[in-house]
Design a protein around this motif. Structure first.
Motif, mmCIF file in Angstrom:
data_model
loop_
_atom_site.group_PDB
_atom_site.id
_atom_site.type_symbol
_atom_site.label_atom_id
_atom_site.label_comp_id
_atom_site.label_asym_id
_atom_site.label_seq_id
_atom_site.Cartn_x
_atom_site.Cartn_y
_atom_site.Cartn_z
ATOM 1 N N ARG A 147 6.362 7.081 -9.454
ATOM 2 C CA ARG A 147 5.734 5.801 -9.114
ATOM 3 C C ARG A 147 6.813 4.792 -8.721
ATOM 4 O O ARG A 147 7.609 4.339 -9.532
ATOM 5 N N THR A 148 6.793 4.409 -7.451
ATOM 6 C CA THR A 148 7.849 3.552 -6.899
ATOM 7 C C THR A 148 7.904 2.194 -7.584
ATOM 8 O O THR A 148 8.990 1.665 -7.857
ATOM 9 N N SER A 149 6.758 1.603 -7.861
ATOM 10 C CA SER A 149 6.742 0.255 -8.439
ATOM 11 C C SER A 149 7.455 0.192 -9.781
ATOM 12 O O SER A 149 8.056 -0.832 -10.118
ATOM 13 N N THR A 177 11.651 5.579 -1.744
ATOM 14 C CA THR A 177 10.489 6.418 -2.050
ATOM 15 C C THR A 177 9.202 5.817 -1.494
ATOM 16 O O THR A 177 9.094 4.623 -1.270
ATOM 17 N N GLU A 178 8.231 6.676 -1.292
ATOM 18 C CA GLU A 178 6.977 6.272 -0.647
ATOM 19 C C GLU A 178 6.118 5.435 -1.591
ATOM 20 O O GLU A 178 6.047 5.690 -2.788
ATOM 21 N N SER A 179 5.459 4.430 -1.033
ATOM 22 C CA SER A 179 4.541 3.604 -1.824
ATOM 23 C C SER A 179 3.565 2.896 -0.895
ATOM 24 O O SER A 179 3.920 2.522 0.223
ATOM 25 N N ARG A 180 2.350 2.695 -1.403
ATOM 26 C CA ARG A 180 1.346 1.905 -0.679
ATOM 27 C C ARG A 180 1.015 0.620 -1.429
ATOM 28 O O ARG A 180 0.139 -0.126 -1.023
ATOM 29 N N GLU A 181 1.730 0.353 -2.526
ATOM 30 C CA GLU A 181 1.441 -0.829 -3.330
ATOM 31 C C GLU A 181 2.015 -2.075 -2.653
ATOM 32 O O GLU A 181 3.213 -2.120 -2.354
ATOM 33 N N PRO A 182 1.189 -3.090 -2.410
ATOM 34 C CA PRO A 182 1.676 -4.260 -1.661
ATOM 35 C C PRO A 182 2.817 -4.992 -2.347
ATOM 36 O O PRO A 182 3.702 -5.527 -1.672
ATOM 37 N N GLU A 183 2.828 -5.012 -3.690
ATOM 38 C CA GLU A 183 3.907 -5.703 -4.374
ATOM 39 C C GLU A 183 5.255 -5.030 -4.135
ATOM 40 O O GLU A 183 6.306 -5.695 -4.112
ATOM 41 N N VAL A 184 5.231 -3.707 -3.928
ATOM 42 C CA VAL A 184 6.478 -2.985 -3.653
ATOM 43 C C VAL A 184 7.098 -3.486 -2.346
ATOM 44 O O VAL A 184 8.316 -3.689 -2.264
ATOM 45 N N PHE A 185 6.277 -3.713 -1.337
ATOM 46 C CA PHE A 185 6.790 -4.205 -0.057
ATOM 47 C C PHE A 185 7.421 -5.587 -0.235
ATOM 48 O O PHE A 185 8.433 -5.901 0.393
ATOM 49 N N GLY A 186 6.838 -6.394 -1.108
ATOM 50 C CA GLY A 186 7.396 -7.713 -1.389
ATOM 51 C C GLY A 186 8.754 -7.618 -2.061
ATOM 52 O O GLY A 186 9.701 -8.325 -1.684
ATOM 53 N N TRP A 187 8.875 -6.738 -3.063
ATOM 54 C CA TRP A 187 10.153 -6.582 -3.765
ATOM 55 C C TRP A 187 11.215 -6.007 -2.842
ATOM 56 O O TRP A 187 12.377 -6.409 -2.894
ATOM 57 N N ARG A 188 10.817 -5.062 -1.993
ATOM 58 C CA ARG A 188 11.777 -4.499 -1.040
ATOM 59 C C ARG A 188 12.293 -5.575 -0.087
ATOM 60 O O ARG A 188 13.493 -5.637 0.198
#
Length: 206
Positions: A147-149, A177-188
């Motif tokens: 889990r990326t998050s 790593t792959e993720s579809r969680e929107p918060e992950v895109f924000g942290w990246r």
């Protein structure tokens, strides 16, 4: 299936799931609505409709459906998890923690326990309870390393605690790593902006 039995709520729920995957939005709401109309105690219908609104970032509508799903079935852990996440996004960290703990009392599957621990760690991180947050995020990672998050959050906690080398390792996993969680895109985006501005973690610790 509907042609042969148009009174089965599960059929409409399944159709709504397919429509959701196809992004046929009117079909989604119509069929979840029909499923709930036929069986008001259909927690999966409320949960599915909640996930649909969640994906559309209609947080208030999603929260209402998750609450109805939880009310309908005491064993509905998935909506408890999703509602916990929404509470974090809204800044209601105490509610998020209470929900995550409620889910952990019932959840048996490792992956489901992992995401609940992740939410618990996330809420504690937002409250600046870094040591506690690290403990729960490490539990989440042990249960579900993919889990990326979890890695993104652990990177931020490690950074806050001054564990710079471990933070970089966690950030690398978060970024790759792959993720579809929107918060992950924000942290990246946040960490990439820091790199672009040549603002490394080590410099922030000075």
């Amino acid at each position: 299936a509907i042609k042969y039995n148009n009174q089965n709520s599960e059929i409409y729920t399944n159709l709504a799931v397919v429509c959701q995957q196809l992004q046929q939005f009117e079909c989604v709401t119509d069929n979840y609505g029909k499923a709930i109309e036929l069986d008001p105690n259909n927690w999966q219908g409320h949960y599915g409709l909640g996930t649909f609104y969640d994906e559309q970032e209609k947080d208030d509508l999603a929260e209402k459906q998750y609450q109805l799903s939880i009310k309908t079935s005491s064993q509905a852990i998935l909506p408890i998890n999703n509602l916990s996440r929404l509470k974090i996004i809204k800044g209601d960290y105490n509610a998020a923690i209470a929900l995550a703990r409620q889910g952990l009392q019932k959840a048996k599957e490792p992956e489901l326990r992992a995401v609940l621990y992740k939410n618990l760690g996330w809420a504690l991180f937002e409250q600046k309870e870094y040591s506690q947050a690290k403990k729960y995020l490490e539990k989440a990672k042990e249960l579900d390393i993919h889990r990326t998050s979890t890695h993104c959050l652990l990177a931020q906690v490690q950074e806050a605690l001054g564990d710079v080398d471990y933070a970089w390792i966690s950030w690398e996993i978060c970024l790759l790593t792959e993720s579809r969680e929107p918060e992950v895109f924000g942290w990246r985006s946040q960490v990439l902006e820091r790199i672009r501005l040549k603002d490394p973690i080590r410099q922030r610790e000075e």
